[in-house]
Design a protein around this motif. Structure first.
Motif, PDB file in Angstrom:
ATOM      1  N   TYR A 149       0.825  -1.204   0.000  1.00 32.57           N
ATOM      2  CA  TYR A 149       0.000   0.000   0.000  1.00 32.57           C
ATOM      3  C   TYR A 149       0.857   1.250   0.000  1.00 32.57           C
ATOM      4  O   TYR A 149       2.094   1.183   0.081  1.00 32.57           O
ATOM      5  CB  TYR A 149      -1.012  -0.015   1.149  1.00 32.57           C
ATOM      6  CG  TYR A 149      -0.499   0.086   2.575  1.00 32.57           C
ATOM      7  CD1 TYR A 149      -0.373   1.316   3.214  1.00 32.57           C
ATOM      8  CD2 TYR A 149      -0.210  -1.062   3.322  1.00 32.57           C
ATOM      9  CE1 TYR A 149       0.035   1.420   4.531  1.00 32.57           C
ATOM     10  CE2 TYR A 149       0.195  -0.978   4.645  1.00 32.57           C
ATOM     11  CZ  TYR A 149       0.320   0.268   5.252  1.00 32.57           C
ATOM     12  OH  TYR A 149       0.720   0.357   6.570  1.00 32.57           O
ATOM     13  N   TRP A 155       5.412   5.306  -0.841  1.00 35.67           N
ATOM     14  CA  TRP A 155       4.405   4.956  -1.842  1.00 35.67           C
ATOM     15  C   TRP A 155       4.485   3.474  -2.228  1.00 35.67           C
ATOM     16  O   TRP A 155       3.830   3.051  -3.162  1.00 35.67           O
ATOM     17  CB  TRP A 155       4.572   5.830  -3.078  1.00 35.67           C
ATOM     18  CG  TRP A 155       4.176   7.259  -2.847  1.00 35.67           C
ATOM     19  CD1 TRP A 155       2.933   7.815  -3.036  1.00 35.67           C
ATOM     20  CD2 TRP A 155       5.005   8.324  -2.373  1.00 35.67           C
ATOM     21  NE1 TRP A 155       2.950   9.146  -2.706  1.00 35.67           N
ATOM     22  CE2 TRP A 155       4.199   9.496  -2.301  1.00 35.67           C
ATOM     23  CE3 TRP A 155       6.357   8.407  -2.021  1.00 35.67           C
ATOM     24  CZ2 TRP A 155       4.706  10.723  -1.876  1.00 35.67           C
ATOM     25  CZ3 TRP A 155       6.857   9.623  -1.591  1.00 35.67           C
ATOM     26  CH2 TRP A 155       6.036  10.768  -1.523  1.00 35.67           C
ATOM     27  N   ASP A 207      -3.024   5.840   1.754  1.00 35.22           N
ATOM     28  CA  ASP A 207      -3.589   6.580   0.629  1.00 35.22           C
ATOM     29  C   ASP A 207      -4.449   5.637  -0.208  1.00 35.22           C
ATOM     30  O   ASP A 207      -5.411   6.050  -0.850  1.00 35.22           O
ATOM     31  CB  ASP A 207      -2.478   7.137  -0.260  1.00 35.22           C
ATOM     32  CG  ASP A 207      -1.504   8.009   0.495  1.00 35.22           C
ATOM     33  OD1 ASP A 207      -1.895   8.599   1.517  1.00 35.22           O
ATOM     34  OD2 ASP A 207      -0.341   8.099   0.056  1.00 35.22           O
ATOM     35  N   GLY A 208      -4.068   4.383  -0.223  1.00 34.93           N
ATOM     36  CA  GLY A 208      -4.744   3.359  -0.989  1.00 34.93           C
ATOM     37  C   GLY A 208      -3.858   2.123  -1.004  1.00 34.93           C
ATOM     38  O   GLY A 208      -2.750   2.127  -0.467  1.00 34.93           O
ATOM     39  N   TYR A 209      -4.337   1.054  -1.630  1.00 35.05           N
ATOM     40  CA  TYR A 209      -3.543  -0.173  -1.695  1.00 35.05           C
ATOM     41  C   TYR A 209      -3.422  -0.646  -3.143  1.00 35.05           C
ATOM     42  O   TYR A 209      -4.206  -0.259  -4.015  1.00 35.05           O
ATOM     43  CB  TYR A 209      -4.146  -1.269  -0.817  1.00 35.05           C
ATOM     44  CG  TYR A 209      -5.452  -1.860  -1.321  1.00 35.05           C
ATOM     45  CD1 TYR A 209      -5.483  -3.046  -2.050  1.00 35.05           C
ATOM     46  CD2 TYR A 209      -6.674  -1.238  -1.047  1.00 35.05           C
ATOM     47  CE1 TYR A 209      -6.682  -3.580  -2.502  1.00 35.05           C
ATOM     48  CE2 TYR A 209      -7.872  -1.772  -1.487  1.00 35.05           C
ATOM     49  CZ  TYR A 209      -7.871  -2.943  -2.214  1.00 35.05           C
ATOM     50  OH  TYR A 209      -9.054  -3.473  -2.665  1.00 35.05           O
ATOM     51  N   TYR A 210      -2.405  -1.480  -3.392  1.00 36.01           N
ATOM     52  CA  TYR A 210      -2.168  -2.031  -4.719  1.00 36.01           C
ATOM     53  C   TYR A 210      -2.675  -3.472  -4.775  1.00 36.01           C
ATOM     54  O   TYR A 210      -2.564  -4.225  -3.805  1.00 36.01           O
ATOM     55  CB  TYR A 210      -0.675  -2.029  -5.051  1.00 36.01           C
ATOM     56  CG  TYR A 210      -0.023  -0.663  -5.038  1.00 36.01           C
ATOM     57  CD1 TYR A 210      -0.097   0.179  -6.146  1.00 36.01           C
ATOM     58  CD2 TYR A 210       0.684  -0.224  -3.919  1.00 36.01           C
ATOM     59  CE1 TYR A 210       0.511   1.427  -6.142  1.00 36.01           C
ATOM     60  CE2 TYR A 210       1.304   1.021  -3.899  1.00 36.01           C
ATOM     61  CZ  TYR A 210       1.213   1.843  -5.014  1.00 36.01           C
ATOM     62  OH  TYR A 210       1.821   3.081  -4.998  1.00 36.01           O
ATOM     63  N   PHE A 224      -4.219   0.490  -8.500  1.00 36.81           N
ATOM     64  CA  PHE A 224      -4.213   1.229  -7.241  1.00 36.81           C
ATOM     65  C   PHE A 224      -5.659   1.475  -6.854  1.00 36.81           C
ATOM     66  O   PHE A 224      -6.451   1.999  -7.649  1.00 36.81           O
ATOM     67  CB  PHE A 224      -3.473   2.556  -7.392  1.00 36.81           C
ATOM     68  CG  PHE A 224      -3.253   3.283  -6.088  1.00 36.81           C
ATOM     69  CD1 PHE A 224      -2.567   2.679  -5.046  1.00 36.81           C
ATOM     70  CD2 PHE A 224      -3.726   4.583  -5.915  1.00 36.81           C
ATOM     71  CE1 PHE A 224      -2.357   3.352  -3.842  1.00 36.81           C
ATOM     72  CE2 PHE A 224      -3.514   5.255  -4.712  1.00 36.81           C
ATOM     73  CZ  PHE A 224      -2.833   4.633  -3.677  1.00 36.81           C
ATOM     74  N   THR A 255      -8.141   3.324  -4.180  1.00 36.45           N
ATOM     75  CA  THR A 255      -8.044   4.474  -3.290  1.00 36.45           C
ATOM     76  C   THR A 255      -9.422   5.103  -3.095  1.00 36.45           C
ATOM     77  O   THR A 255     -10.300   4.936  -3.949  1.00 36.45           O
ATOM     78  CB  THR A 255      -7.065   5.512  -3.906  1.00 36.45           C
ATOM     79  OG1 THR A 255      -6.849   6.590  -2.997  1.00 36.45           O
ATOM     80  CG2 THR A 255      -7.585   6.061  -5.221  1.00 36.45           C
ATOM     81  N   MET A 281      -7.536   6.453   3.909  1.00 32.40           N
ATOM     82  CA  MET A 281      -8.067   5.093   3.940  1.00 32.40           C
ATOM     83  C   MET A 281      -7.620   4.463   5.255  1.00 32.40           C
ATOM     84  O   MET A 281      -6.435   4.163   5.443  1.00 32.40           O
ATOM     85  CB  MET A 281      -7.546   4.293   2.748  1.00 32.40           C
ATOM     86  CG  MET A 281      -8.260   2.983   2.508  1.00 32.40           C
ATOM     87  SD  MET A 281      -7.680   2.216   0.961  1.00 32.40           S
ATOM     88  CE  MET A 281      -8.899   0.922   0.795  1.00 32.40           C
ATOM     89  N   LEU A 327     -14.657   3.501  -3.154  1.00 35.44           N
ATOM     90  CA  LEU A 327     -13.321   3.327  -3.712  1.00 35.44           C
ATOM     91  C   LEU A 327     -13.333   3.349  -5.230  1.00 35.44           C
ATOM     92  O   LEU A 327     -14.298   2.921  -5.869  1.00 35.44           O
ATOM     93  CB  LEU A 327     -12.726   1.993  -3.238  1.00 35.44           C
ATOM     94  CG  LEU A 327     -12.584   1.823  -1.722  1.00 35.44           C
ATOM     95  CD1 LEU A 327     -12.187   0.392  -1.387  1.00 35.44           C
ATOM     96  CD2 LEU A 327     -11.556   2.800  -1.168  1.00 35.44           C
ATOM     97  N   THR A 342       1.715   5.825  -8.003  1.00 39.91           N
ATOM     98  CA  THR A 342       0.250   5.888  -7.899  1.00 39.91           C
ATOM     99  C   THR A 342      -0.379   6.644  -9.074  1.00 39.91           C
ATOM    100  O   THR A 342      -1.583   6.845  -9.084  1.00 39.91           O
ATOM    101  CB  THR A 342      -0.176   6.576  -6.590  1.00 39.91           C
ATOM    102  OG1 THR A 342       0.283   7.938  -6.603  1.00 39.91           O
ATOM    103  CG2 THR A 342       0.396   5.863  -5.376  1.00 39.91           C
TER     104      THR A 342
END
Length: 270
Positions: free
Chosen positions: A5, A33, A109-112, A138, A140, A147, A238, A258
């Motif tokens: 993430y 990141w 910020d978000g996840y992959y 990504f 988010t 998040m 999301l 991202t």
């Protein structure tokens, strides 16, 4: 699941977002990141401070991602314990004590997540010995908000070090996961996934602000009082978009990871 993430918000910003009363500016982490298992991460938790009495205090702490149960003989399994299934977390020996008393929020910020294209999946199903190259996405919050991932934390004593050694105690954490949303993704491209479940069957538990206090409250100890916080979560918050393959290498880092691609990369097999 959640295996990577992004976390670029600074501690002073997180302190304001989560009403943090105590954090150590000297122990600040660099913006990241490409957060990977075993890295240090920020966690928000409610826990008493010895000098201030028994009442829990909202804190921003630095933990290591990959939970080590207090009874473990070694930390070797930490890299494999980055996720805990929310449906069974209260029953598993590795997690149930932390679930009852040591819950946290992991700001992101978000996840992959990596998606294998339908053509590659068909190749795998036919038993061909080709390894598919997966397209990273990504995921988010659509509104740009933080998040808050539901997590657990634990303390482990390293028996190989003396009690007063600065590394004698490990503070570790894990991210809870749930079934991925099947509803339509906001702004989904025609050629891309239509839902999070199209990318991966699991996703991290993303708690809304109105559940933060209850989740962090150490007075809630019974599963009956905690499990409902992980269900009936609002959907459609999301968005997901393709990003460059560079994120697959943990040595790469920076905001460009991202950045949204105009379209998923052309799939290849190798």
């Amino acid at each position: 699941m959640c295996g990577r993430y992004a976390a670029s918000r600074r501690p002073e910003d997180l302190a304001g977002l989560f009403d943090v009363a105590r954090w150590d500016a000297a122990g600040s982490l660099e913006q990241d990141w490409n957060v990977a298992p075993t890295k240090e991460v920020y966690a928000v938790l409610d826990r008493p401070v010895r000098e201030e009495g028994p009442a829990p205090v909202r804190q921003l702490r630095v933990l290591r991602w990959g939970l080590v149960p207090s009874w473990a003989k070694s930390p070797d399994a930490a890299a494999k314990m980055i996720n805990a299934r929310s449906e069974t977390v209260h029953e598993k020996p590795s997690y149930r004590r932390a679930f009852a008393a040591r819950r946290c929020l992991l700001p992101a910020d978000g996840y992959y997540e990596w998606m294998t294209g339908s053509e590659e999946r068909r190749e795998e199903e036919k038993g061909k010995r080709k390894r598919p190259r997966k397209q990273p996405y990504f995921v988010t919050p659509a509104d740009g908000s933080v998040m808050a991932l539901a997590g657990l934390y634990e303390f482990w004593r390293d028996p190989s070090r003396p009690e007063d050694h600065p590394l004698a105690w490990w503070a570790t954490c894990t991210v809870l996961t749930t079934q991925a949303e099947t509803g339509p993704l906001p702004g989904a491209a025609a050629e891309g996934p239509r839902s999070l479940a199209d990318i991966h069957p699991r996703m991290p538990v993303f708690l809304p602000p109105e559940r933060w206090d209850a989740w962090l409250d150490p007075a809630r100890k019974e599963p009956e009082a905690i499990l409902p916080l992980l269900s009936g979560l609002p959907e459609g918050r999301l968005r997901a978009y393709p990003v460059a393959a560079e994120v697959s290498n943990v040595r790469n880092n920076g905001p460009e990871l991202t950045r949204e691609l105009a379209a998923p990369a052309e799939p290849t097999l190798f």
